[in-house]
Design an enzyme around this catalytic site. Structure first.
Site, short mmCIF file in Angstrom:
data_model
loop_
_atom_site.label_atom_id
_atom_site.label_comp_id
_atom_site.label_asym_id
_atom_site.label_seq_id
_atom_site.Cartn_x
_atom_site.Cartn_y
_atom_site.Cartn_z
N GLY A 1 -35.70 -22.90 21.66
CA GLY A 1 -34.27 -22.66 21.83
C GLY A 1 -33.86 -21.21 21.94
O GLY A 1 -34.35 -20.46 22.78
N CYS B 1 -19.16 -26.91 13.38
CA CYS B 1 -17.74 -27.06 13.06
C CYS B 1 -16.97 -27.69 14.21
O CYS B 1 -15.74 -27.60 14.28
CB CYS B 1 -17.12 -25.71 12.69
SG CYS B 1 -17.72 -25.05 11.12
N THR C 1 -18.41 -28.16 20.38
CA THR C 1 -18.67 -29.00 21.55
C THR C 1 -17.69 -30.16 21.62
O THR C 1 -17.21 -30.52 22.70
CB THR C 1 -20.13 -29.49 21.54
OG1 THR C 1 -20.99 -28.35 21.51
CG2 THR C 1 -20.46 -30.31 22.77
N ASP D 1 -19.75 -22.93 24.31
CA ASP D 1 -20.46 -22.04 23.39
C ASP D 1 -20.15 -20.55 23.55
O ASP D 1 -20.05 -19.84 22.56
CB ASP D 1 -21.97 -22.26 23.53
CG ASP D 1 -22.77 -21.70 22.37
OD1 ASP D 1 -22.28 -21.78 21.22
OD2 ASP D 1 -23.88 -21.20 22.59
N ASN E 1 -31.47 -30.07 13.63
CA ASN E 1 -31.15 -29.10 14.69
C ASN E 1 -31.77 -29.51 16.03
O ASN E 1 -31.99 -28.68 16.90
CB ASN E 1 -31.63 -27.70 14.29
CG ASN E 1 -31.07 -26.60 15.19
OD1 ASN E 1 -29.89 -26.63 15.55
ND2 ASN E 1 -31.90 -25.66 15.59
N ARG F 1 -14.91 -24.48 8.40
CA ARG F 1 -14.95 -25.72 7.61
C ARG F 1 -14.60 -25.36 6.17
O ARG F 1 -15.41 -24.78 5.46
CB ARG F 1 -16.37 -26.29 7.73
CG ARG F 1 -16.66 -27.57 7.00
CD ARG F 1 -18.13 -27.96 7.18
NE ARG F 1 -18.40 -28.47 8.50
CZ ARG F 1 -18.34 -29.76 8.84
NH1 ARG F 1 -18.00 -30.67 7.94
NH2 ARG F 1 -18.62 -30.15 10.07
N GLU G 1 -7.63 -36.65 17.89
CA GLU G 1 -6.30 -36.41 17.30
C GLU G 1 -5.99 -34.92 17.19
O GLU G 1 -4.84 -34.53 16.99
CB GLU G 1 -6.19 -37.07 15.91
CG GLU G 1 -6.46 -38.57 15.88
CD GLU G 1 -5.51 -39.41 16.72
OE1 GLU G 1 -4.54 -38.86 17.30
OE2 GLU G 1 -5.76 -40.63 16.82
#
Length: 610
Positions: free
Chosen positions: A225, A277, A280, A300, A391, A424, A521
């Site tokens: 990655g 959080c 995406t 991102d 991950n 968060r 929402e």
């Protein structure tokens, strides 16, 4: 083997594929150092994809998935030691230690180059060295941001084709002398003659190193990655943030969302949240408010600069989505599912079903038996470990997204009306707050905080400061970075600056349950934000900014007690007074380079809290 005898160094037919002398010299220098068996110039073609994916299947690195369910798609299982970004082995080697700042690991660049040069010596023996030219952002840009990654990993070449504009067109764009970022990568696993390769080569010794002034990235030991796909965080954020500081623009860890009102008016929103959080999910939101629609431009990274008309314009430098798989499903993010189900996707460290499909925690339908991410049998209700790594990832082309905005490939970018910061937090931080002005918004971003999740190293649940969600991705001193935001705001037309907001979808009641339903929402909060942009929505001025009451939001058809919404929006002075010493501690850590404008906003907040 001398460089003259390395096959492919000058292209497959002996004719160099470019007249860019600096690139040719660098390729030769790296080949002489790393001693590969051959050199291949990646062209980004379909034929190359077929050849490399076949090769990866044969090597056991890739498993070809059922072509009916997942056309032209593959599963890779990494070495269990090579599963995520390694912040502890990531270095910003600026010429002066003071320029790296307190949030980065620093080593003297001369010392680091000497150490890594020895690691690279002969490290590609028995392997193919690929030269991968790529462009971050649209190829048609006035000042295209080019790069070349040299790698010995076929997995990287295939993934770079999905994630960047890679190959022949990027090489042609380089011409004979255009500047480019040099990105050198090796898995650090040379092969002796006759030695059998492993499906996922890597090395216990890992370095992910950036030389910001030289615009260079050196990565060693990891095939995974963000450590190996060097166009992603390494270039698009760490090196690009240093470029942006020098050139007067912003490289940010942000999604770009296009929101379309019932009157068919488009609003472009950029939003910065730390890992896990909901970036995406917000980027691909399906609004529940009647008449509102959303399209995505990226999930991102956003590169933002002021246009000739004085507005801030954003482009997404990436070409694909590299998303966390667990938790993604047809209800939480149907658009992400549709994007990857269209095919041409590489999955890493998810589980394999008996019918050659993929599965992960949070996906609909739990199979009785799987092969887990470590390659072992996994049985429902018997195996206690997770089937997919927390991950685990999907790497999929953006062009397949059903709600992709038509402007996604426009080199001019899109004009940003609002910037959102968020994290968060169970308590303290309201569902949504509007900043008083740009400088106050920068203070909000500078103090962004979030409870740790499994996506980062550290104790889950502890609150960590993450300025603008850029903590792991800053290419220079955090204080200089915050000052750059302040100065850009000062030099702009204040009437044309985006409004800045802070959101927290994750506030909980005293009984521990979420007060706000989130997901689609969240469009109700976005509708209020648009109302603030247009001057049509109400808010109450509080000590921390302008906050709506439940009555100011459109809650029609929402099965939530308005008292819960008021609680989610509550600004409690006693909770904020507890926050003050935590902010003070963070600012002490930032040190002398904390901009006076940010410090002024902090003092003003303390006064308003009384």
């Amino acid at each position: 083997m001398t460089s003259a005898t390395i096959p492919g160094l000058r292209g497959s037919d002996g004719q160099a594929p470019t007249e860019h002398s600096e690139l040719l010299a660098w390729v030769q220098e790296v080949a002489e150092l790393t001693q590969p068996e051959r050199v291949v110039w990646a062209d980004g073609s379909d034929e190359e994809w077929e050849r490399l994916t076949d090769q990866l299947v044969e090597a056991g690195t890739f498993k070809r998935l059922d072509p009916k369910k997942k056309p032209n798609s593959f599963l890779a299982l990494s070495d269990p030691s090579d599963v995520a970004r390694v912040e502890s082995r990531t270095f910003i080697c600026s010429r002066s230690e003071a320029d790296a700042g307190p949030t980065n690991n620093w080593v003297d660049p001369a010392e680091m180059r000497a150490t890594m040069t020895e690691l690279y010596r002969g490290c590609m023996k028995g392997r193919t060295m690929y030269v991968v030219p790529f462009c971050m952002g649209p190829l048609g840009a006035e000042d295209p941001k080019l790069g070349v990654e040299i790698t010995d990993s076929e997995y990287v070449v295939v993934s770079m084709r999905v994630m960047t504009r890679m190959g022949k067109a990027a090489l042609e764009k380089m011409g004979t002398d255009r500047p480019f970022v040099k990105a050198l990568h090796s898995v650090g696993a040379p092969l002796a003659e006759g030695q059998q390769d492993v499906p996922w080569p890597c090395n216990d010794t890992k370095y992910i190193t950036h030389f910001p002034e030289d615009r260079e990235i050196w990565s060693y030991g990891s095939g995974y990655g963000g450590n190996a796909l060097l166009g992603k965080k390494c270039y698009s954020l760490r090196i690009a943030s240093a470029m942006a500081h020098d050139e007067g623009w912003l490289a940010e860890h942000m999604l770009i969302l296009k929101l379309i009102s019932p009157e068919n008016k488009a609003y472009y929103i950029a939003a910065a949240f730390p890992s896990a959080c909901g970036k995406t999910n917000l980027a691909m939101i399906q609004p529940t408010v009647p008449g509102w629609r959303a399209e995505t431009l990226g999930d991102d990274i956003a590169w933002m600069r002021f246009g000739k008309d004085g507005r801030l314009y954003a482009v997404n430098p990436e070409f694909g989505f590299f998303g966390v798989a667990p938790g993604t499903n047809h209800s939480s993010n149907p658009n992400a599912m549709a994007t990857m189900e269209a095919g041409n996707t590489v999955y890493t460290n998810v589980a394999l079903t008996d019918d050659n499909d993929v599965w992960w925690e949070g996906l609909e339908g739990e199979p009785d038996h799987l092969i887990d991410w470590k390659g072992n049998d996994w049985y429902l209700r018997e195996t206690e470990t997770l089937a997919a790594h927390p991950n685990s990832r999907y790497c999929t082309p953006m062009s397949q997204c059903p709600i992709l905005a038509p402007e996604w490939d426009d080199p001019q970018g899109v004009p940003i009306s609002a910037i959102l910061f968020g994290g968060r937090r169970k308590t303290t931080v309201p569902l949504v707050t509007e900043s008083f002005d740009w400088q106050h918004g920068v203070f909000m971003g500078a103090t962004l905080s979030s409870e740790q999740t499994a996506a980062a190293e550290g104790k889950v649940g502890t609150v960590r400061r993450d300025p603008m969600a850029m903590l792991p991705f800053l290419g220079y001193h955090v204080g200089d970075y915050l000052d750059h935001w302040i100065q850009l705001g000062k030099s702009a037309d204040a009437t044309k600056l985006p409004k800045i907001f802070y959101v927290n979808w994750f506030r909980r009641g005293e009984d521990g349950r979420f007060l706000w339903p989130g997901f689609g929402e969240n469009s109700r909060v976005l509708e209020w934000i648009v109302g603030r942009i247009e001057g049509s929505a109400d808010a109450e001025e509080t000590a921390i900014g302008n906050v709506p009451r439940a009555a100011h939001l459109d809650l029609d058809g929402l099965d939530v007690d308005p008292a819960d919404v008021d609680e989610a929006l509550a600004v409690k002075a006693e909770e904020w007074r507890k926050e003050i010493p935590l902010i003070e501690e963070w600012f002490e850590f930032v040190g002398d380079k904390l901009p006076s404008g940010v410090r002024d906003e902090f003092e003003a907040l303390k006064q308003r809290l009384g």
